[in-house]
Write a protein that holds these residues in place. Structure first.
Motif, short mmCIF file in Angstrom:
data_model
loop_
_atom_site.label_atom_id
_atom_site.label_comp_id
_atom_site.label_asym_id
_atom_site.label_seq_id
_atom_site.Cartn_x
_atom_site.Cartn_y
_atom_site.Cartn_z
N VAL A 42 0.83 -1.21 0.00
CA VAL A 42 0.00 0.00 0.00
C VAL A 42 0.86 1.25 0.00
O VAL A 42 0.63 2.19 -0.78
CB VAL A 42 -0.96 -0.01 1.21
CG1 VAL A 42 -1.73 1.32 1.30
CG2 VAL A 42 -1.94 -1.17 1.10
N ASN A 45 2.54 2.29 -3.16
CA ASN A 45 1.67 2.63 -4.28
C ASN A 45 0.61 3.67 -3.92
O ASN A 45 -0.57 3.52 -4.22
CB ASN A 45 0.99 1.35 -4.81
CG ASN A 45 1.98 0.39 -5.42
OD1 ASN A 45 2.48 0.59 -6.52
ND2 ASN A 45 2.30 -0.69 -4.69
N TYR A 51 -4.42 4.28 -3.13
CA TYR A 51 -4.08 2.96 -3.67
C TYR A 51 -5.11 2.51 -4.71
O TYR A 51 -6.32 2.57 -4.48
CB TYR A 51 -4.03 1.93 -2.54
CG TYR A 51 -3.61 0.56 -3.01
CD1 TYR A 51 -2.28 0.24 -3.18
CD2 TYR A 51 -4.57 -0.42 -3.29
CE1 TYR A 51 -1.88 -1.01 -3.61
CE2 TYR A 51 -4.18 -1.68 -3.73
CZ TYR A 51 -2.84 -1.98 -3.88
OH TYR A 51 -2.46 -3.23 -4.32
N ALA A 56 -1.19 -0.23 -9.18
CA ALA A 56 -0.17 -0.89 -8.38
C ALA A 56 0.41 -2.10 -9.11
O ALA A 56 1.61 -2.34 -9.08
CB ALA A 56 -0.76 -1.32 -7.03
#
Length: 242
Positions: A42, A45, A51, A56
């Motif tokens: 998390v 990204n 997120y 991601a």
């Protein structure tokens, strides 16, 4: 427990968990993954509010494509004391670094901070940092200068006259006090702007509101830091015989 890289489906489950307000530990439990894996994913990204599973996944693929073969980590990794699992320590250090980056600290500064913090001595020399992180002396020097400016490390000389960089129990107190001083400077500048722009103008009113808010926050931070240090640094007395 599954291992290896996160799949696209797992990233979608992470995104759904974040949207539902679940803690990292709960998301990790549902995925049967370590909490550190989810935390690192998390924070690498965009953090919990930004997120996105697809973004991601693409970013991870790009990083994997760019990554060059390197010497095995174990060839350079220091031997672990106290029976620690070397791989678990390495993963935790990466997670710690990623979370520091998520708080706004630059990458190299985060790596140096994590590296020193997770040593039992709480201190390393420049040469030790260069070896552990496999970076240039100039990178270490720049990172230390930044961390010093934030009150997060200090320098001292050891018995061999080497300069050591130290992270001690007072680092967060000193860092918070440095932050409070920095915020107080913004307050002062904002109030200068009120005089320059004229106290009854919309821009001046905005600056005064900013100054009042930040003044309250900086004073509260400094007061809380002082109280916490006084309370938490007090050692309990010897046990009573009663």
């Amino acid at each position: 427990m599954p291992g290896g890289r996160l799949t696209q489906q797992e990233r979608q489950q992470i995104a759904l968990g974040l949207a539902d307000g679940l803690a990292y530990a709960e998301i990790a439990r549902r995925l049967e993954r370590p909490t550190s894996t989810v935390t690192r994913e998390v924070m690498r990204n965009g953090g919990p509010s930004a997120y996105r599973a697809e973004a991601a996944h693409r970013a991870t693929e790009r990083r994997a494509h760019r990554r060059r073969p390197t010497a095995p980590r174990d060839a350079r990794a220091p031997e672990q004391a106290h029976g620690r699992d070397a791989e678990a320590v390495r993963e935790y250090e990466e997670t710690f670094t990623t979370v520091m980056m998520g708080s706004g600290m630059p990458t190299m500064m985060s790596r140096v901070m994590a590296c020193i913090t997770l040593t039992d001595t709480g201190s390393l020399t420049a040469a030790e940092l260069v070896q552990r992180l496999n970076v240039s002396p100039a990178s270490v020097s720049k990172a230390i200068t930044f961390l010093e400016s934030q009150g997060m490390v200090r320098r001292e000389r050891d018995g061999r006259r080497r300069e050591r960089y130290v992270v001690d129990d007072d680092i967060w107190y000193r860092s918070m006090m440095a932050s409070a001083r920095s915020t107080a400077q913004i307050v002062e500048i904002a109030r200068q702007g009120v005089t320059v722009l004229g106290p009854d103008t919309p821009a001046a009113v905005r600056l005064e509101n900013i100054a009042r808010f930040l003044d309250f926050v900086s004073e509260s931070i400094a007061r809380a830091a002082e109280q916490a240090r006084d309370i938490l640094s007090t050692n309990p007395g010897p046990p009573s015989d009663d």
